[in-house]
Design a protein around this motif. Structure first.
Motif, PDB file in Angstrom:
ATOM      1  N   CYS A 137       0.835  -1.211   0.000  1.00 30.49           N
ATOM      2  CA  CYS A 137       0.000   0.000   0.000  1.00 30.49           C
ATOM      3  C   CYS A 137       0.869   1.261   0.000  1.00 30.49           C
ATOM      4  CB  CYS A 137      -0.921   0.002   1.217  1.00 30.49           C
ATOM      5  SG  CYS A 137      -2.148  -1.311   1.204  1.00 30.49           S
ATOM      6  N   GLN A 138       1.929   1.266   0.787  1.00 28.95           N
ATOM      7  CA  GLN A 138       2.795   2.442   0.865  1.00 28.95           C
ATOM      8  C   GLN A 138       3.529   2.697  -0.448  1.00 28.95           C
ATOM      9  OE1 GLN A 138       5.104   1.213   4.222  1.00 28.95           O
ATOM     10  NE2 GLN A 138       3.627   1.972   5.740  1.00 28.95           N
ATOM     11  N   ASP A 139       3.787   1.642  -1.215  1.00 30.96           N
ATOM     12  CA  ASP A 139       4.504   1.790  -2.485  1.00 30.96           C
ATOM     13  C   ASP A 139       3.603   2.265  -3.626  1.00 30.96           C
ATOM     14  OD1 ASP A 139       6.833   1.006  -1.273  1.00 30.96           O
ATOM     15  OD2 ASP A 139       6.722  -1.084  -1.950  1.00 30.96           O
ATOM     16  N   ASN A 140       2.289   2.220  -3.431  1.00 28.25           N
ATOM     17  CA  ASN A 140       1.381   2.621  -4.512  1.00 28.25           C
ATOM     18  C   ASN A 140       1.321   4.139  -4.620  1.00 28.25           C
ATOM     19  OD1 ASN A 140      -1.398   3.364  -5.713  1.00 28.25           O
ATOM     20  ND2 ASN A 140      -1.194   1.197  -6.195  1.00 28.25           N
ATOM     21  N   ARG A 142      -0.842   6.108  -5.871  1.00 27.36           N
ATOM     22  CA  ARG A 142      -2.164   6.714  -5.705  1.00 27.36           C
ATOM     23  C   ARG A 142      -2.566   6.827  -4.226  1.00 27.36           C
ATOM     24  NH1 ARG A 142      -4.603   6.644 -10.857  1.00 27.36           N
ATOM     25  NH2 ARG A 142      -3.691   5.054 -12.215  1.00 27.36           N
ATOM     26  N   VAL A 143      -1.873   6.100  -3.360  1.00 31.59           N
ATOM     27  CA  VAL A 143      -2.193   6.096  -1.934  1.00 31.59           C
ATOM     28  C   VAL A 143      -1.464   7.253  -1.261  1.00 31.59           C
ATOM     29  CG1 VAL A 143      -1.987   4.799   0.226  1.00 31.59           C
ATOM     30  CG2 VAL A 143      -2.583   3.613  -1.899  1.00 31.59           C
ATOM     31  N   VAL A 144      -2.226   8.083  -0.532  1.00 28.33           N
ATOM     32  CA  VAL A 144      -1.611   9.237   0.133  1.00 28.33           C
ATOM     33  C   VAL A 144      -0.905   8.783   1.416  1.00 28.33           C
ATOM     34  CG1 VAL A 144      -3.307  10.838  -0.832  1.00 28.33           C
ATOM     35  CG2 VAL A 144      -3.740   9.805   1.399  1.00 28.33           C
ATOM     36  N   ALA A 145       0.092   9.561   1.827  1.00 26.25           N
ATOM     37  CA  ALA A 145       0.860   9.211   3.029  1.00 26.25           C
ATOM     38  C   ALA A 145       0.100   9.507   4.309  1.00 26.25           C
ATOM     39  CB  ALA A 145       2.189   9.964   3.017  1.00 26.25           C
ATOM     40  N   GLU A 146      -0.734  10.535   4.279  1.00 25.14           N
ATOM     41  CA  GLU A 146      -1.523  10.914   5.449  1.00 25.14           C
ATOM     42  C   GLU A 146      -2.997  11.007   5.072  1.00 25.14           C
ATOM     43  OE1 GLU A 146      -0.896  11.352   8.637  1.00 25.14           O
ATOM     44  OE2 GLU A 146       1.198  10.786   8.373  1.00 25.14           O
ATOM     45  N   PRO A 147      -3.878  10.289   5.738  1.00 20.39           N
ATOM     46  CA  PRO A 147      -3.646   9.294   6.781  1.00 20.39           C
ATOM     47  C   PRO A 147      -2.928   8.071   6.210  1.00 20.39           C
ATOM     48  CG  PRO A 147      -5.972   9.935   6.657  1.00 20.39           C
ATOM     49  CD  PRO A 147      -5.307  10.472   5.456  1.00 20.39           C
ATOM     50  N   PRO A 148      -2.088   7.427   7.023  1.00 18.78           N
ATOM     51  CA  PRO A 148      -1.296   6.303   6.518  1.00 18.78           C
ATOM     52  C   PRO A 148      -2.163   5.062   6.293  1.00 18.78           C
ATOM     53  CG  PRO A 148      -0.964   6.566   8.873  1.00 18.78           C
ATOM     54  CD  PRO A 148      -1.814   7.722   8.432  1.00 18.78           C
ATOM     55  N   PRO A 149      -1.716   4.140   5.438  1.00 15.59           N
ATOM     56  CA  PRO A 149      -2.450   2.880   5.240  1.00 15.59           C
ATOM     57  C   PRO A 149      -2.526   2.093   6.548  1.00 15.59           C
ATOM     58  CG  PRO A 149      -0.781   3.186   3.544  1.00 15.59           C
ATOM     59  CD  PRO A 149      -0.534   4.235   4.576  1.00 15.59           C
ATOM     60  N   GLN A 150      -3.605   1.353   6.709  1.00 13.43           N
ATOM     61  CA  GLN A 150      -3.790   0.525   7.897  1.00 13.43           C
ATOM     62  C   GLN A 150      -4.216  -0.870   7.462  1.00 13.43           C
ATOM     63  OE1 GLN A 150      -6.589   3.456   9.615  1.00 13.43           O
ATOM     64  NE2 GLN A 150      -5.357   3.298  11.479  1.00 13.43           N
ATOM     65  N   VAL A 151      -3.665  -1.885   8.111  1.00 15.13           N
ATOM     66  CA  VAL A 151      -3.994  -3.278   7.809  1.00 15.13           C
ATOM     67  C   VAL A 151      -4.366  -3.965   9.117  1.00 15.13           C
ATOM     68  CG1 VAL A 151      -3.168  -5.483   6.912  1.00 15.13           C
ATOM     69  CG2 VAL A 151      -2.437  -3.346   5.828  1.00 15.13           C
ATOM     70  N   TYR A 152      -5.528  -4.647   9.116  1.00 17.22           N
ATOM     71  CA  TYR A 152      -6.008  -5.326  10.320  1.00 17.22           C
ATOM     72  C   TYR A 152      -6.340  -6.787   9.993  1.00 17.22           C
ATOM     73  CZ  TYR A 152      -6.608  -0.562  12.058  1.00 17.22           C
ATOM     74  OH  TYR A 152      -6.392   0.732  12.425  1.00 17.22           O
TER      75      TYR A 152
END
Length: 200
Positions: A137-140, A142-152
């Motif tokens: 997710c962090q490497d994509n 299109r995904v913004v840094a803030e808010p950061p990606p979350q995985v549960y």
């Protein structure tokens, strides 16, 4: 038209036609027209509500009956909605006022959250999977840094350990491309590391 109507009424009166009968006919006709125009009046008033309250605006991205598209024009009786498949829906304004409408850009085309789900086989290393999903997710771009990606790790499924991924993208139009890119990267990374995605 007013002069013609008055002239007609005066002519009927001179000819001896009682205007009381005409009033009864006009009353019955008015009731019939009222019932017939009920939907038109409803749509007209709904159009005024939309124009003054502005729950939707020209250019807004909506989801109506599962169809994504843009509002092209708001008329007094109906709204023109063009889907991303490039066909046009003419929607009565009363439906937009009385039904639920998903508006992605009511407050502007800003950052919005995308939710993805993926399951891995029992016996997988939960922390390894979680860390791998975060890195993807962090490497994509299109995904913004803030808010950061979350995985549960959310559910012990019937045949899999299920993870929920929350990422934020910069605009609603990035949702489908980001879904494709992240899912593709997850599939490739799981194959590379021997992490199994089980069949139900």
């Amino acid at each position: 038209y007013v002069i013609l109507i008055l002239a007609g009424l005066i002519s009927l009166n001179i000819l001896g036609f009682p205007l009381t009968n005409l009033a009864l006919v006009a009353g019955a006709l008015g009731v019939g027209i009222g019932f017939g125009l009920q939907n038109i009046v409803n749509n007209f008033l709904s159009g005024l509500i939309i124009l003054f309250e502005r729950p939707i605006k020209v250019g807004d991205m909506l989801v109506i009956d599962g169809q994504w598209g843009l509002v092209k024009e708001i008329r007094v009786r109906s709204t023109v909605f063009e889907t991303f498949d490039k066909y046009v829906l003419i929607i009565p304004n009363s439906e937009l006022v009385s039904n639920k409408v998903l508006n992605w850009t009511h407050y502007g085309a800003g950052v919005n959250r995308l939710t993805l789900k993926v399951g891995v086989a029992y016996g997988s290393d939960v922390e390894q999977v979680r860390q791998l999903l975060l890195e993807i997710c962090q490497d994509n771009p299109r995904v913004v840094a803030e808010p950061p990606p979350q995985v549960y790790f959310t559910v012990y499924g019937d045949s899999s350990l299920e993870f929920t991924i929350w990422v934020h993208v910069s605009m609603p139009s990035d949702r489908m491309p980001a879904t494709h890119e992240i899912n593709r990267a997850i599939f490739a990374a799981f194959n590379e590391r021997g992490i199994e995605i089980p069949f139900p």
